[in-house]
Scaffold this motif. Structure first.
Motif, PDB file in Angstrom:
ATOM      1  N   UNK A 162       0.797  -1.228   0.000  1.00  0.00           N
ATOM      2  CA  UNK A 162       0.000   0.000   0.000  1.00  0.00           C
ATOM      3  C   UNK A 162       0.835   1.286   0.000  1.00  0.00           C
ATOM      4  N   UNK A 163       1.982   1.299   0.667  1.00  0.00           N
ATOM      5  CA  UNK A 163       2.760   2.543   0.711  1.00  0.00           C
ATOM      6  C   UNK A 163       3.204   3.020  -0.674  1.00  0.00           C
ATOM      7  N   UNK A 164       3.665   2.141  -1.569  1.00  0.00           N
ATOM      8  CA  UNK A 164       4.014   2.626  -2.910  1.00  0.00           C
ATOM      9  C   UNK A 164       2.821   3.185  -3.685  1.00  0.00           C
ATOM     10  N   UNK A 165       1.606   2.841  -3.265  1.00  0.00           N
ATOM     11  CA  UNK A 165       0.397   3.372  -3.918  1.00  0.00           C
ATOM     12  C   UNK A 165      -0.017   4.723  -3.347  1.00  0.00           C
ATOM     13  N   UNK A 166       0.734   5.228  -2.360  1.00  0.00           N
ATOM     14  CA  UNK A 166       0.444   6.537  -1.791  1.00  0.00           C
ATOM     15  C   UNK A 166      -0.388   6.525  -0.529  1.00  0.00           C
ATOM     16  N   UNK A 167      -0.670   5.346   0.013  1.00  0.00           N
ATOM     17  CA  UNK A 167      -1.426   5.258   1.259  1.00  0.00           C
ATOM     18  C   UNK A 167      -0.535   5.627   2.446  1.00  0.00           C
ATOM     19  N   UNK A 168      -1.140   6.219   3.467  1.00  0.00           N
ATOM     20  CA  UNK A 168      -0.472   6.463   4.741  1.00  0.00           C
ATOM     21  C   UNK A 168      -0.990   5.416   5.720  1.00  0.00           C
ATOM     22  N   UNK A 169      -0.078   4.605   6.280  1.00  0.00           N
ATOM     23  CA  UNK A 169      -0.481   3.476   7.108  1.00  0.00           C
ATOM     24  C   UNK A 169      -0.051   3.647   8.554  1.00  0.00           C
ATOM     25  N   UNK A 170      -0.925   3.243   9.471  1.00  0.00           N
ATOM     26  CA  UNK A 170      -0.591   3.016  10.867  1.00  0.00           C
ATOM     27  C   UNK A 170      -0.972   1.576  11.181  1.00  0.00           C
TER      28      UNK A 170
END
Length: 231
Positions: free
Chosen positions: A21-29
């Motif tokens: 998900x991070x390479x797709x631009x999502x911000x994750x916690x």
């Protein structure tokens, strides 16, 4: 930018989700137990939550119940489960989960489902309200409006209205609604239909276009005004 909370105690799966998900631009916690996940979910603003069913300290079912009932938080929740019995899925949806996936799952499918949940929520949620077409339901108190006119709801019809709006335009299944109202001990079979009738009286009776549609043998859903009734 989509902000996603992952509540999952499997570190390998969490790492895979970050990597996808991070390479797709999502911000994750992420949180590795249910108690921490609930605290993060209620203290921060997320666009969606990926929630494991089996968690230490507080399981996914309990977390989802508290998120919806105690905190009245409408954030979309996609539940992950390693099991596939119908009872688990029905219970999770009845407690307020919006979707579910059975492990192992495709990351591409998870992504597509999250996108759909976020799009749906963005069209319905405004300042403590859930909306579908011209119907708005307060998530905190038993109040609703249709075409700007106030509708009086009872605590029971309020629960049903919120469940239908969260599911729309999909069907809220009979088993989900019964569990929502009565848990594992639903009363005789006509009780739910009586409450649905009461909700129809409040939501549809004084309006030209009805919203609540019976899906025979399955449950009920909200349709768009003007949409052709099923044959």
């Amino acid at each position: 930018m989509t902000r996603l909370l992952i509540i999952e105690d499997n570190p390998e799966l969490v790492a895979n989700l970050y990597g996808f998900f991070e390479p797709l631009g999502y911000v994750l916690d992420d949180a590795r137990d249910g108690a921490t996940g609930l605290r993060m979910a209620t203290q921060n603003g997320y666009d969606a939550i990926v929630l494991d069913l089996m968690l230490p300290r507080l399981d996914g079912m309990g977390l989802c119940r508290r998120l919806r009932e105690e905190f009245q938080n409408p954030v979309p929740v996609l539940m992950l489960t390693a099991r596939d019995p119908v009872e688990d899925r029905v219970q999770g949806l009845a407690l307020g989960a919006d979707d579910y996936l059975v492990k192992p799952f495709s990351l591409r499918e998870l992504h597509a489902r999250i996108q759909a949940l976020v799009r749906r929520a963005q069209g319905r949620q405004v300042q403590g309200l859930l909306a579908w077409e011209d119907l708005q339901v307060d998530t905190r108190t038993p109040r609703a409006w249709r075409q700007g006119r106030a509708i009086g709801l009872t605590p029971t019809t309020h629960k049903l209205a919120l469940c239908l709006v969260r599911a729309a335009p999909a069907v809220a299944r009979k088993q989900e609604l019964e569990y929502l109202l009565w848990g594992d001990e639903p009363p005789e079979s006509g009780a739910l239909r009586t409450h649905i009738h009461d909700l129809r009286q409040q939501v549809d009776k004084n309006f030209t276009q009805p919203l609540i549609e019976t899906v025979h043998g399955v449950g009920w859903r909200l349709r768009r005004p003007g949409e052709a009734a099923p044959e």
